[in-house]
Structures are given as C-alpha cells and as structure tokens.
Motif scaffolding. Structure first.
Motif, PDB file in Angstrom:
ATOM      1  N   ARG A  97     -15.640   5.199  -1.425  1.00 54.10           N
ATOM      2  CA  ARG A  97     -14.515   4.597  -1.548  1.00 54.10           C
ATOM      3  C   ARG A  97     -14.089   3.652  -0.640  1.00 54.10           C
ATOM      4  NH1 ARG A  97     -10.489   9.526  -1.010  1.00 54.10           N
ATOM      5  NH2 ARG A  97     -11.746  10.844  -2.350  1.00 54.10           N
ATOM      6  N   VAL A  98     -14.867   3.579   0.485  1.00 56.27           N
ATOM      7  CA  VAL A  98     -14.698   2.722   1.761  1.00 56.27           C
ATOM      8  C   VAL A  98     -15.814   1.643   1.637  1.00 56.27           C
ATOM      9  CG1 VAL A  98     -14.357   2.036   4.017  1.00 56.27           C
ATOM     10  CG2 VAL A  98     -13.092   3.958   3.054  1.00 56.27           C
ATOM     11  N   THR A  99     -16.089   0.888   0.379  1.00 55.94           N
ATOM     12  CA  THR A  99     -16.969  -0.036   0.137  1.00 55.94           C
ATOM     13  C   THR A  99     -17.050  -1.097   1.328  1.00 55.94           C
ATOM     14  OG1 THR A  99     -15.990  -1.511  -1.276  1.00 55.94           O
ATOM     15  CG2 THR A  99     -17.220   0.820  -2.028  1.00 55.94           C
ATOM     16  N   GLU A 100     -18.177  -2.071   1.372  1.00 56.83           N
ATOM     17  CA  GLU A 100     -18.197  -3.227   2.262  1.00 56.83           C
ATOM     18  C   GLU A 100     -17.006  -3.965   1.772  1.00 56.83           C
ATOM     19  OE1 GLU A 100     -21.074  -6.106   4.526  1.00 56.83           O
ATOM     20  OE2 GLU A 100     -22.033  -4.563   3.148  1.00 56.83           O
ATOM     21  N   ASP A 101     -17.194  -4.106   0.626  1.00 54.95           N
ATOM     22  CA  ASP A 101     -16.169  -5.178  -0.010  1.00 54.95           C
ATOM     23  C   ASP A 101     -14.671  -4.741   0.235  1.00 54.95           C
ATOM     24  OD1 ASP A 101     -15.153  -7.504  -1.984  1.00 54.95           O
ATOM     25  OD2 ASP A 101     -14.434  -5.624  -3.218  1.00 54.95           O
ATOM     26  N   TRP A 102     -14.383  -3.500   0.077  1.00 46.81           N
ATOM     27  CA  TRP A 102     -12.989  -2.849   0.250  1.00 46.81           C
ATOM     28  C   TRP A 102     -12.684  -3.048   1.902  1.00 46.81           C
ATOM     29  CZ3 TRP A 102     -10.823   0.305   3.754  1.00 46.81           C
ATOM     30  CH2 TRP A 102      -9.582   1.022   3.613  1.00 46.81           C
ATOM     31  N   MET A 103     -13.551  -2.879   2.574  1.00 52.35           N
ATOM     32  CA  MET A 103     -13.503  -3.067   4.143  1.00 52.35           C
ATOM     33  C   MET A 103     -13.029  -4.825   4.447  1.00 52.35           C
ATOM     34  SD  MET A 103     -16.556  -0.820   5.374  1.00 52.35           S
ATOM     35  CE  MET A 103     -16.284  -0.458   7.114  1.00 52.35           C
ATOM     36  N   TYR A 104     -13.516  -5.550   3.874  1.00 52.13           N
ATOM     37  CA  TYR A 104     -13.353  -7.007   4.139  1.00 52.13           C
ATOM     38  C   TYR A 104     -11.924  -7.386   3.429  1.00 52.13           C
ATOM     39  CZ  TYR A 104     -17.629  -8.238   6.468  1.00 52.13           C
ATOM     40  OH  TYR A 104     -18.654  -8.229   7.267  1.00 52.13           O
ATOM     41  N   ARG A 105     -11.800  -6.938   2.253  1.00 50.28           N
ATOM     42  CA  ARG A 105     -10.538  -7.121   1.573  1.00 50.28           C
ATOM     43  C   ARG A 105      -9.133  -6.465   2.415  1.00 50.28           C
ATOM     44  NH1 ARG A 105     -12.382  -4.706  -3.132  1.00 50.28           N
ATOM     45  NH2 ARG A 105     -10.837  -3.222  -3.019  1.00 50.28           N
ATOM     46  N   ASN A 106      -9.482  -5.509   3.264  1.00 47.66           N
ATOM     47  CA  ASN A 106      -8.352  -4.771   3.907  1.00 47.66           C
ATOM     48  C   ASN A 106      -8.042  -5.224   5.300  1.00 47.66           C
ATOM     49  OD1 ASN A 106      -6.704  -2.892   1.829  1.00 47.66           O
ATOM     50  ND2 ASN A 106      -8.801  -2.765   1.247  1.00 47.66           N
ATOM     51  N   LEU A 107      -9.290  -5.800   5.901  1.00 46.16           N
ATOM     52  CA  LEU A 107      -9.309  -5.940   7.163  1.00 46.16           C
ATOM     53  C   LEU A 107      -8.291  -6.897   7.761  1.00 46.16           C
ATOM     54  CD1 LEU A 107     -10.808  -6.038   9.956  1.00 46.16           C
ATOM     55  CD2 LEU A 107     -12.176  -8.125   8.869  1.00 46.16           C
ATOM     56  N   PRO A 108      -7.653  -7.814   6.910  1.00 42.10           N
ATOM     57  CA  PRO A 108      -6.365  -8.703   7.530  1.00 42.10           C
ATOM     58  C   PRO A 108      -5.131  -7.711   7.628  1.00 42.10           C
ATOM     59  CG  PRO A 108      -7.557  -9.867   5.700  1.00 42.10           C
ATOM     60  CD  PRO A 108      -8.236  -8.710   5.594  1.00 42.10           C
ATOM     61  N   ALA A 109      -5.012  -6.730   6.679  1.00 35.49           N
ATOM     62  CA  ALA A 109      -3.792  -5.776   6.951  1.00 35.49           C
ATOM     63  C   ALA A 109      -3.993  -4.888   8.065  1.00 35.49           C
ATOM     64  CB  ALA A 109      -3.533  -5.050   5.733  1.00 35.49           C
ATOM     65  N   ILE A 110      -5.307  -4.519   8.299  1.00 35.57           N
ATOM     66  CA  ILE A 110      -5.353  -3.431   9.400  1.00 35.57           C
ATOM     67  C   ILE A 110      -5.378  -4.250  10.886  1.00 35.57           C
ATOM     68  CG2 ILE A 110      -7.313  -2.214  10.598  1.00 35.57           C
ATOM     69  CD1 ILE A 110      -8.479  -1.732   7.717  1.00 35.57           C
ATOM     70  N   LEU A 111      -5.792  -5.562  10.865  1.00 40.00           N
ATOM     71  CA  LEU A 111      -5.738  -6.395  12.210  1.00 40.00           C
ATOM     72  C   LEU A 111      -4.187  -6.603  12.344  1.00 40.00           C
ATOM     73  CD1 LEU A 111      -8.840  -8.997  11.537  1.00 40.00           C
ATOM     74  CD2 LEU A 111      -8.443  -7.280  13.356  1.00 40.00           C
ATOM     75  N   GLN A 112      -3.239  -6.871  11.034  1.00 38.24           N
ATOM     76  CA  GLN A 112      -2.151  -7.107  11.227  1.00 38.24           C
ATOM     77  C   GLN A 112      -1.310  -6.077  11.998  1.00 38.24           C
ATOM     78  OE1 GLN A 112      -0.433 -10.132  11.219  1.00 38.24           O
ATOM     79  NE2 GLN A 112       1.275  -8.829  12.082  1.00 38.24           N
ATOM     80  N   ALA A 113      -1.640  -4.761  11.345  1.00 40.84           N
ATOM     81  CA  ALA A 113      -1.001  -3.603  11.818  1.00 40.84           C
ATOM     82  C   ALA A 113      -1.317  -3.239  13.327  1.00 40.84           C
ATOM     83  CB  ALA A 113      -1.489  -2.183  11.085  1.00 40.84           C
ATOM     84  N   ALA A 114      -2.646  -3.491  13.572  1.00 37.12           N
ATOM     85  CA  ALA A 114      -2.913  -3.630  15.085  1.00 37.12           C
ATOM     86  C   ALA A 114      -2.123  -4.414  15.959  1.00 37.12           C
ATOM     87  CB  ALA A 114      -4.506  -3.556  15.195  1.00 37.12           C
ATOM     88  N   ALA A 115      -1.939  -5.542  15.277  1.00 38.32           N
ATOM     89  CA  ALA A 115      -1.150  -6.720  16.199  1.00 38.32           C
ATOM     90  C   ALA A 115       0.244  -6.070  16.272  1.00 38.32           C
ATOM     91  CB  ALA A 115      -1.295  -7.831  15.460  1.00 38.32           C
ATOM     92  N   ASP A 116       0.879  -5.738  15.243  1.00 37.17           N
ATOM     93  CA  ASP A 116       2.398  -5.260  14.959  1.00 37.17           C
ATOM     94  C   ASP A 116       2.528  -3.872  16.343  1.00 37.17           C
ATOM     95  OD1 ASP A 116       2.692  -6.806  13.328  1.00 37.17           O
ATOM     96  OD2 ASP A 116       3.040  -5.432  11.679  1.00 37.17           O
ATOM     97  N   ILE A 117       1.440  -3.061  16.319  1.00 40.80           N
ATOM     98  CA  ILE A 117       1.550  -1.934  17.321  1.00 40.80           C
ATOM     99  C   ILE A 117       1.348  -2.602  18.689  1.00 40.80           C
ATOM    100  CG2 ILE A 117       0.196   0.054  18.121  1.00 40.80           C
ATOM    101  CD1 ILE A 117      -0.167   0.474  15.053  1.00 40.80           C
ATOM    102  N   SER A 118       0.449  -3.406  18.740  1.00 42.80           N
ATOM    103  CA  SER A 118       0.292  -4.026  20.360  1.00 42.80           C
ATOM    104  C   SER A 118       1.424  -4.797  20.727  1.00 42.80           C
ATOM    105  CB  SER A 118      -0.938  -5.052  20.267  1.00 42.80           C
ATOM    106  OG  SER A 118      -2.144  -4.323  20.079  1.00 42.80           O
ATOM    107  N   SER A 119       2.093  -5.343  19.629  1.00 49.10           N
ATOM    108  CA  SER A 119       3.516  -6.294  20.038  1.00 49.10           C
ATOM    109  C   SER A 119       4.714  -5.019  20.440  1.00 49.10           C
ATOM    110  CB  SER A 119       4.042  -7.038  18.838  1.00 49.10           C
ATOM    111  OG  SER A 119       5.286  -7.711  18.965  1.00 49.10           O
ATOM    112  N   GLU A 120       4.630  -3.879  19.600  1.00 53.47           N
ATOM    113  CA  GLU A 120       5.500  -2.921  20.212  1.00 53.47           C
ATOM    114  C   GLU A 120       5.225  -2.514  21.488  1.00 53.47           C
ATOM    115  OE1 GLU A 120       8.253  -1.477  18.665  1.00 53.47           O
ATOM    116  OE2 GLU A 120       8.091  -3.230  17.396  1.00 53.47           O
ATOM    117  N   LEU A 121       4.043  -2.586  22.046  1.00 48.83           N
ATOM    118  CA  LEU A 121       3.479  -2.183  23.238  1.00 48.83           C
ATOM    119  C   LEU A 121       3.668  -3.111  24.186  1.00 48.83           C
ATOM    120  CD1 LEU A 121       0.561  -0.110  22.274  1.00 48.83           C
ATOM    121  CD2 LEU A 121       2.507   0.820  23.159  1.00 48.83           C
ATOM    122  N   GLY A 122       4.220  -4.243  23.763  1.00 44.12           N
ATOM    123  CA  GLY A 122       4.595  -5.443  24.871  1.00 44.12           C
ATOM    124  C   GLY A 122       3.526  -6.561  25.021  1.00 44.12           C
TER     125      GLY A 122
END
Length: 182
Positions: A152-177
């Motif tokens: 299910r987690v193909t290389e294509d899937w990974m690259y397609r979903n990477l921006p959303a995962i990076l954004q989620a990490a940025a949002d969590i990091s922002s919440e941490l200050g």
C-alpha cells in the motif's frame, strides 16, 4: 499568543501531567501492517525529558519502533553519531543499511531534505516516511512516521503524501513553539 516557558518549566508541566501514569500503551505497526498496542511500565521516579521503557533487544516492539531511528540520529550531536557508527551495525533485513559511509550519506540527506524513507529496512514488507519534530529551542525532540505495508505504501504514494506529512510535522513543531529560521 504562544506561552513561552523555560526548559525546566516545560519539563515540570509535562511531569505534573504524567507522573501518576505508571502504565502506558505503546502502539506500533507489525510486519503484517496491523497496529499492536502493548502495555509498557514506566521505569522512573523523576523526569528529565526522557521516558524509560525496557524491552528485550530481540522483541517485536524494538524492531517495530526502530523506523524513526535515522531521523533522530541525523539530528543528534556529533559524539552521539560517532558512538553509533563505532558500534556494530546489525542487518535486520536484506535492505538494512550496515555500511557506515552509506549511513553517513543518508544522515546528510535527512539533514538536507528534512525527511527519510525506509524501504523495508527494519521490517520486511514495511515502509515508512519519518520526519523530525522541532521544539521552541530549535532542537529535534522526536520523530513522527507514517508506516504501512509495502503493497500500500508504494514509492509513488510516499512522494505524493510527503508534502502533507511535512506540513503535519511543521504544524506540530509550531505548536511546540518552533519558528522556521528566516
């Protein structure tokens, strides 16, 4: 407005919230892609930002949580990286990176790109994307991963979903200050 705390104030706040919790459920993803929850007994009477849980080195929980290790190693200090590289690098699957030069190259890629992919390196049939979580001091304090079966987690899937995962990490990091450097 974001409340600013000192490191000690933040530690005390977290410890006040968790000090009476003796058993936590650690959830991992097993080789078949199923979530597994395990009760883990906390092993401490004080808090210095590290929670200690013990498991046998060859236990499934240890293999399953290792997917985030490369991201955490990439942002560790140089003595920690040197200590890890001076020890044995054990092959867990045929895809595990055990060459020191290759691991150093991958650490450099994580630092430049801000993420890493794992293609069945810790558990056969499991792939993951791991990203760092930053706190208000600009330090990496944790890694977040999205993990699933390779079918299910193909290389294509990974690259397609990477921006959303990076954004989620940025949002969590922002919440941490954390504030992105300009």
């Amino acid at each position: 407005m974001v409340e600013t705390r000192s490191d000690r104030d933040a530690q005390n706040k977290v410890w006040d919230m968790i000090r009476h919790i003796k058993v936590a459920t650690m959830v991992t993803l097993d080789a078949q892609g199923h979530f597994r929850g395990r009760p883990m007994w906390a092993q401490q009477e004080s808090f210095d930002t590290t929670l200690w849980f013990f498991a046998r080195k060859d236990s499934p929980v240890v293999r399953e949580i290792a997917a985030d290790a490369r991201v955490l190693l990439a942002y560790a200090d140089e003595p920690t990286i040197a200590a890890v590289l001076s020890g044995p690098l054990e092959s867990v699957t045929s895809s595990t990176v055990v060459d020191r030069e290759e691991l150093l190259h991958q650490i450099d890629l994580v630092r430049r790109n801000g993420y890493t992919f794992s293609f069945e390196e810790r558990v056969a049939g499991i792939r993951s994307i791991a990203v760092p979580l930053w706190d208000y001091t600009g330090s990496v304090i944790a890694a977040m991963s999205v993990t699933g079966p390779a079918m299910r987690v193909t290389e294509d899937w990974m690259y397609r979903n990477l921006p959303a995962i990076l954004q989620a990490a940025a949002d969590i990091s922002s919440e941490l200050g954390y504030s992105t450097p300009v």
